[in-house]
Design a protein around this motif. Sequence first.
Motif, PDB file in Angstrom:
ATOM      1  N   GLY A 133       0.704  -1.088  -0.106  1.00  0.00           N
ATOM      2  CA  GLY A 133      -0.093   0.061  -0.029  1.00  0.00           C
ATOM      3  C   GLY A 133       0.755   1.299  -0.152  1.00  0.00           C
ATOM      4  N   ILE A 134       0.241   2.281   0.790  1.00  0.00           N
ATOM      5  CA  ILE A 134       1.057   3.671   0.729  1.00  0.00           C
ATOM      6  C   ILE A 134       1.127   3.965   1.923  1.00  0.00           C
ATOM      7  N   ALA A 135       2.314   4.653   2.496  1.00  0.00           N
ATOM      8  CA  ALA A 135       2.565   5.443   3.882  1.00  0.00           C
ATOM      9  C   ALA A 135       2.651   6.857   3.439  1.00  0.00           C
ATOM     10  N   LEU A 136       1.866   7.560   3.955  1.00  0.00           N
ATOM     11  CA  LEU A 136       1.780   9.083   3.741  1.00  0.00           C
ATOM     12  C   LEU A 136       2.222   9.665   4.875  1.00  0.00           C
ATOM     13  N   ILE A 137       3.374  10.378   5.070  1.00  0.00           N
ATOM     14  CA  ILE A 137       3.718  11.220   6.183  1.00  0.00           C
ATOM     15  C   ILE A 137       3.635  12.828   6.080  1.00  0.00           C
ATOM     16  N   ALA A 138       2.881  13.289   6.868  1.00  0.00           N
ATOM     17  CA  ALA A 138       2.955  14.901   6.789  1.00  0.00           C
ATOM     18  C   ALA A 138       2.970  15.292   8.052  1.00  0.00           C
ATOM     19  N   GLY A 139       4.206  15.854   8.532  1.00  0.00           N
ATOM     20  CA  GLY A 139       4.584  16.576   9.606  1.00  0.00           C
ATOM     21  C   GLY A 139       5.445  17.736   9.512  1.00  0.00           C
ATOM     22  N   THR A 140       6.394  17.961   9.938  1.00  0.00           N
ATOM     23  CA  THR A 140       7.328  19.067   9.733  1.00  0.00           C
ATOM     24  C   THR A 140       7.612  19.050   8.276  1.00  0.00           C
ATOM     25  N   GLY A 141       8.008  17.541   7.912  1.00  0.00           N
ATOM     26  CA  GLY A 141       8.178  17.720   6.208  1.00  0.00           C
ATOM     27  C   GLY A 141       7.119  16.617   5.704  1.00  0.00           C
ATOM     28  N   SER A 142       6.930  16.295   4.357  1.00  0.00           N
ATOM     29  CA  SER A 142       6.152  15.320   3.617  1.00  0.00           C
ATOM     30  C   SER A 142       6.737  14.455   2.705  1.00  0.00           C
ATOM     31  N   PHE A 143       6.327  13.220   2.782  1.00  0.00           N
ATOM     32  CA  PHE A 143       6.654  12.307   1.598  1.00  0.00           C
ATOM     33  C   PHE A 143       5.726  11.232   1.755  1.00  0.00           C
ATOM     34  N   ALA A 144       5.661  10.377   0.579  1.00  0.00           N
ATOM     35  CA  ALA A 144       4.958   9.057   0.478  1.00  0.00           C
ATOM     36  C   ALA A 144       5.998   8.223  -0.046  1.00  0.00           C
ATOM     37  N   TRP A 145       5.571   6.991   0.573  1.00  0.00           N
ATOM     38  CA  TRP A 145       6.285   5.764   0.326  1.00  0.00           C
ATOM     39  C   TRP A 145       5.384   4.725  -0.008  1.00  0.00           C
ATOM     40  N   GLY A 146       5.486   4.021  -1.180  1.00  0.00           N
ATOM     41  CA  GLY A 146       4.687   2.846  -1.448  1.00  0.00           C
ATOM     42  C   GLY A 146       5.282   1.343  -1.796  1.00  0.00           C
ATOM     43  N   ARG A 147       4.430   0.242  -1.690  1.00  0.00           N
ATOM     44  CA  ARG A 147       4.972  -1.080  -2.087  1.00  0.00           C
ATOM     45  C   ARG A 147       3.836  -1.691  -2.710  1.00  0.00           C
ATOM     46  N   ASN A 148       3.897  -2.625  -3.764  1.00  0.00           N
ATOM     47  CA  ASN A 148       2.750  -3.163  -4.233  1.00  0.00           C
ATOM     48  C   ASN A 148       2.971  -4.861  -4.219  1.00  0.00           C
ATOM     49  N   ARG A 149       1.999  -5.851  -4.457  1.00  0.00           N
ATOM     50  CA  ARG A 149       2.150  -6.926  -3.962  1.00  0.00           C
ATOM     51  C   ARG A 149       3.336  -7.687  -4.703  1.00  0.00           C
ATOM     52  N   HIS A 150       3.859  -7.240  -5.885  1.00  0.00           N
ATOM     53  CA  HIS A 150       4.892  -7.775  -6.335  1.00  0.00           C
ATOM     54  C   HIS A 150       6.375  -7.096  -5.688  1.00  0.00           C
ATOM     55  N   GLY A 151       6.298  -6.515  -4.552  1.00  0.00           N
ATOM     56  CA  GLY A 151       7.409  -6.075  -4.156  1.00  0.00           C
ATOM     57  C   GLY A 151       7.939  -4.731  -4.806  1.00  0.00           C
ATOM     58  N   GLU A 152       7.521  -4.027  -5.655  1.00  0.00           N
ATOM     59  CA  GLU A 152       7.917  -3.063  -6.367  1.00  0.00           C
ATOM     60  C   GLU A 152       7.586  -1.751  -5.536  1.00  0.00           C
ATOM     61  N   SER A 153       8.423  -0.929  -5.199  1.00  0.00           N
ATOM     62  CA  SER A 153       8.290   0.201  -4.350  1.00  0.00           C
ATOM     63  C   SER A 153       8.758   1.481  -5.249  1.00  0.00           C
ATOM     64  N   GLY A 154       7.992   2.655  -4.441  1.00  0.00           N
ATOM     65  CA  GLY A 154       8.466   4.226  -4.987  1.00  0.00           C
ATOM     66  C   GLY A 154       8.263   4.865  -3.961  1.00  0.00           C
ATOM     67  N   ARG A 155       8.757   6.058  -4.251  1.00  0.00           N
ATOM     68  CA  ARG A 155       8.709   7.309  -3.165  1.00  0.00           C
ATOM     69  C   ARG A 155       8.428   8.582  -3.892  1.00  0.00           C
ATOM     70  N   VAL A 156       7.785   9.414  -3.347  1.00  0.00           N
ATOM     71  CA  VAL A 156       7.344  10.777  -3.786  1.00  0.00           C
ATOM     72  C   VAL A 156       7.400  11.978  -2.697  1.00  0.00           C
ATOM     73  N   GLY A 157       8.151  12.909  -3.051  1.00  0.00           N
ATOM     74  CA  GLY A 157       8.206  14.080  -1.984  1.00  0.00           C
ATOM     75  C   GLY A 157       9.680  13.744  -1.181  1.00  0.00           C
ATOM     76  N   GLY A 158       9.714  14.479   0.017  1.00  0.00           N
ATOM     77  CA  GLY A 158      10.789  14.385   0.637  1.00  0.00           C
ATOM     78  C   GLY A 158      11.953  15.008   0.326  1.00  0.00           C
ATOM     79  N   TRP A 159      11.750  16.191  -0.587  1.00  0.00           N
ATOM     80  CA  TRP A 159      13.070  16.558  -0.855  1.00  0.00           C
ATOM     81  C   TRP A 159      13.459  17.892  -0.100  1.00  0.00           C
ATOM     82  N   GLY A 160      12.927  17.977   1.125  1.00  0.00           N
ATOM     83  CA  GLY A 160      13.669  19.035   1.997  1.00  0.00           C
ATOM     84  C   GLY A 160      12.735  20.244   1.900  1.00  0.00           C
ATOM     85  N   PRO A 161      13.140  21.055   2.886  1.00  0.00           N
ATOM     86  CA  PRO A 161      12.473  22.355   2.939  1.00  0.00           C
ATOM     87  C   PRO A 161      12.805  23.381   2.084  1.00  0.00           C
ATOM     88  N   ILE A 162      13.853  23.433   1.415  1.00  0.00           N
ATOM     89  CA  ILE A 162      14.393  24.221   0.275  1.00  0.00           C
ATOM     90  C   ILE A 162      13.787  24.065  -1.010  1.00  0.00           C
TER      91      ILE A 162
END
Length: 318
Positions: A133-162
Amino acid sequence: MTSEHDSPLFVGVDAGGTKTAAWVGDHETIDGLDIRAISEAIGGSANPRVVGFQPAADTIGEVIHQALNDVANDSEGTNQRLARICVAAAGAGRHEEQETLKGMLQKRFPNTRIRVVDDALPVLAAASESITGIALIAGTGSFAWGRNRHGESGRVGGWGPIIGDPGSGYAIALAGLDAVARAIDRRIPPTSMLDAFCHELNLSIPSQIIDRIYDPAMTRRDIAGLSKIVFRAAELGDSSATKILDHAVSELVVHVSSLANRLKLQRGSTLAMTGGILVHQRRLREQLLAALHLFDLKPVVVMNPVAGSLRLAARGSE
């Protein structure tokens, strides 16, 4: 000296920028989504990018020992051994960083298998037994990370404050301060956030905002904490604040939708949400879920990501 009849223990650690939590468990306490701790301990910051790698390792080690000592004191002579440790470390998202921290911890626990991961995988592990599924984190910073049933994963965001961290507390607070500056310059209509920021920062005149915000002592986390002013103003109907939060929601929607499409997630996949913005701001969370309804995700609010670290410790190298 251990025997084949020893009862193995597992330790999950959530090492963050504010605090470090360690949970100790065994197979009986990690049943499905019911993840419980035999004992737990709390320590200070262990983000290696904030405090340094060796201080981070020292804090993590001390918190683990504290949690294990509590088990020893309560075990009444039972023979239990520490089998595996999983540490989720904010500020250690790259393999090289994880290996550095692991090496330092291995010296403290030479006979224990140790795994160091980033702070997204345990969030999903706490909410999904299959860890998909997907983990969505939004606190001081923000990003999302996911993994599907085939073990493939990906990430969006989390590039830092600048570069961005869109939808984060930091981004929301900056947008609020920007709106205040624009209102002072009469580029946009007045906003109630002006008086609220001045009150929160104990300022006598609005122009003092510059000195306070650019003060080297004002940290990114301090600024992110000012996002609460934007949320309060939106609740009272301030149009500028409402637009800021609408934009934050749209950015988080893009985080999730882009990952869901990229990973071809099945309907009903888990959306694990954590971080101060998503945990404590119910209206924003509900607005986000309404915007994501077409993806038919199963939302879960994760209060204790350390529970996911404990699950990962029990499962070993999965």
